[in-house]
Design an enzyme around this catalytic site. Structure first.
Site, mmCIF file in Angstrom:
data_model
loop_
_atom_site.group_PDB
_atom_site.id
_atom_site.type_symbol
_atom_site.label_atom_id
_atom_site.label_comp_id
_atom_site.label_asym_id
_atom_site.label_seq_id
_atom_site.Cartn_x
_atom_site.Cartn_y
_atom_site.Cartn_z
ATOM 1 C CD GLN A 5 -3.040 0.677 2.325
ATOM 2 O OE1 GLN A 5 -3.126 -0.434 2.824
ATOM 3 N NE2 GLN A 5 -3.825 1.669 2.690
ATOM 4 C CB SER A 31 3.339 -4.265 3.953
ATOM 5 O OG SER A 31 2.196 -4.130 4.768
ATOM 6 C CG LEU A 32 -1.456 -5.388 0.006
ATOM 7 C CD1 LEU A 32 -2.554 -6.255 0.606
ATOM 8 C CD2 LEU A 32 -2.025 -4.114 -0.599
ATOM 9 N NE ARG A 89 -2.441 -7.441 5.722
ATOM 10 C CZ ARG A 89 -1.742 -6.385 5.390
ATOM 11 N NH1 ARG A 89 -2.256 -5.487 4.547
ATOM 12 N NH2 ARG A 89 -0.526 -6.194 5.892
ATOM 13 C CG HIS A 112 3.379 -3.554 9.379
ATOM 14 N ND1 HIS A 112 3.249 -4.901 9.130
ATOM 15 C CD2 HIS A 112 3.142 -2.927 8.194
ATOM 16 C CE1 HIS A 112 2.957 -5.085 7.852
ATOM 17 N NE2 HIS A 112 2.880 -3.908 7.265
ATOM 18 C CD GLN A 162 2.454 -8.872 6.284
ATOM 19 O OE1 GLN A 162 1.304 -8.465 6.475
ATOM 20 N NE2 GLN A 162 2.969 -8.958 5.077
#
Length: 308
Positions: free
Chosen positions: A10, A88-89, A113, A198, A248
Site C-alpha cells: 500500500q 507488507s500487503l 484484512r 504493523h 505480519q
C-alpha cells in the site's frame, strides 16, 4: 542468473496504474476476475481518487493490479523466479504469484484484512512517519524508550539503510520527532495515512486474520519460495503460513534483512512487479551490485526480456 521477484504494498497505488496495459488480454482477464470477486468495477475504483486511497479499496486494488501485471509478465516472457517477497500487503501478491494461495482466496483475505485494520483504528488516532538519515536500530531503540501506554510508538518498516518508518498514536509520532532529529535524523516526514500499520495496536487484527486464514487452502507445491516479512522464514506447512501472515500485520516489515537474504542466496537480479518503483529504489539503496528492474507498465516488457 538467479532472480528474485518483489511486489509493492500500500502506498504505491496511483490512478494510472492500469492504463498502459490497454487491450492486453492476460491483464484484463485478471482485472475482470477481480471485479467479479469484489463485486465492484476495479477499473472505476482505480480512477476514483477517494476510493483508491481508502485502505478498504486500496488493498484489494493493489493485489489485483500487481497480480495482473505478474500474470502478464509470465505469459509474455520466460521468467523463472528463484525466490520472492512482498512488502507488507505485497506478500499476499507474492503468495498468489508462487501458487501458494489462489487469487480469489487472497483477494478476499486482503479485503478482510483492510476491513479489520480500518475497524481497529476507528477509535485510535494513528499516524506513520518516515525517518531518514538515522540507523534503523537507533530508531527502534528511541521508539522503545519513548513508547508508553496511551502513546505507543514503534519502528515498523526497516526499508533500507537510513530509511525507517515509525507508527503509533499521533501524539507519540509528533512527540518523538524532536528526539529523532536531535539524535541525527535528517528528516522525519509524516505520511498521509491514519493507520498505525504493523504496530501492536493491530494485535486484534492479527487474531481476526488468524481465524480467516484457518479457512484457506494453501498449496505447498509452489513455484518459488517466498520470504516472510515477519521472521524471514519460508513456510513449508499450513500452520507456519497462518502464523506468519497473521503476525505480519502487527509486526515490523524487515525489508533490509529480506534483501540480505537475497544476497546470501546469490540473487543477481531483482524484478519489482507492480505499480510504481518504490522497491526498486530501496534495493538500489541497499546494494548497488544487485541488478534491479521494474515491471509496472507494458513498455517495460522488452527491457525485462533482455535480462532473462
Amino acid at each position: 542468473m538467479n532472480i528474485a521477484v518483489v511486489f509493492p504494498g500500500q502506498g504505491s497505488q496511483n490512478k494510472d496504474m492500469a492504463d498502459s496495459f490497454g487491450d492486453v488480454s492476460s491483464f484484463n482477464d485478471v482485472i475482470d476476475q477481480g471485479s467479479e470477486i469484489l463485486n465492484y468495477d476495479v477499473r472505476e475504483a482505480i480512477k476514483d481518487e477517494q476510493k483508491i486511497n481508502d485502505t478498504i479499496y486500496t488493498q484489494p486494488l493493489m493485489l489485483t493490479i500487481s497480480y495482473a501485471m505478474w500474470d502478464t509478465l509470465i505469459k509474455k516472457t520466460s521468467i523463472k523466479a528463484n525466490v520472492g517477497a512482498g512488502h507488507s500487503l505485497g506478500e499476499y501478491t507474492a503468495l498468489v504469484a508462487n501458487n501458494t494461495i489462489s487469487f480469489q482466496d487472497a483477494l478476499m483475505l486482503v479485503k478482510k484484512r483492510a476491513e479489520f485494520m480500518s475497524s481497529a483504528m476507528v477509535d485510535v488516532d494513528g499516524a506513520m512517519a518516515a525517518v531518514i538519515g538515522l540507523d534503523g536500530n537507533k530508531v527502534r531503540d528511541i521508539c522503545r524508550e519513548s513508547s508508553k501506554d496511551g502513546a505507543i510508538i514503534e519502528a515498523v518498516n526497516f526499508n533500507c539503510p537510513g530509511q525507517t518508518v515509525i507508527a503509533g498514536h499521533t501524539v507519540a509520532v509528533e512527540d518523538i520527532t524532536t528526539v529523532l532529529k536531535t539524535s541525527g535524523a535528517k528528516i522525519v516526514k509524516k505520511l498521509p495515512v491514519s493507520l498505525a500499520a504493523h504496530t501492536s495496536l493491530l494485535k486484534s487484527v492479527s487474531n481476526d486474520l488468524r481465524d480467516e486464514l484457518k479457512g484457506i487452502k494453501f498449496n505447498l507445491d509452489n513455484l518459488f519460495d517466498v520470504i516472510h516479512n515477519y521472521d524471514l522464514s519460508v513456510s513449508k506447512n499450513e500452520e507456519r503460513f497462518i502464523d506468519c501472515l497473521s503476525m505480519q500485520v502487527c509486526s515490523p516489515v524487515r525489508w533490509i534483512e529480506t534483501m540480505q537474504t537475497f544476497k546470501s542466496n546469490d540473487i543477481s537480479d531483482v524484478i519489482e512487479v507492480g505499480p510504481g518503483n518504490v522497491l526498486q529504489g530501496l534495493v538500489k539503496r541497499f546494494d548497488k551490485t544487485l541488478r534491479v528492474h521494474s515491471f509496472s507498465n507494458i513498455e517495460d516488457i522488452n527491457s525485462i526480456k533482455q535480462v532473462l
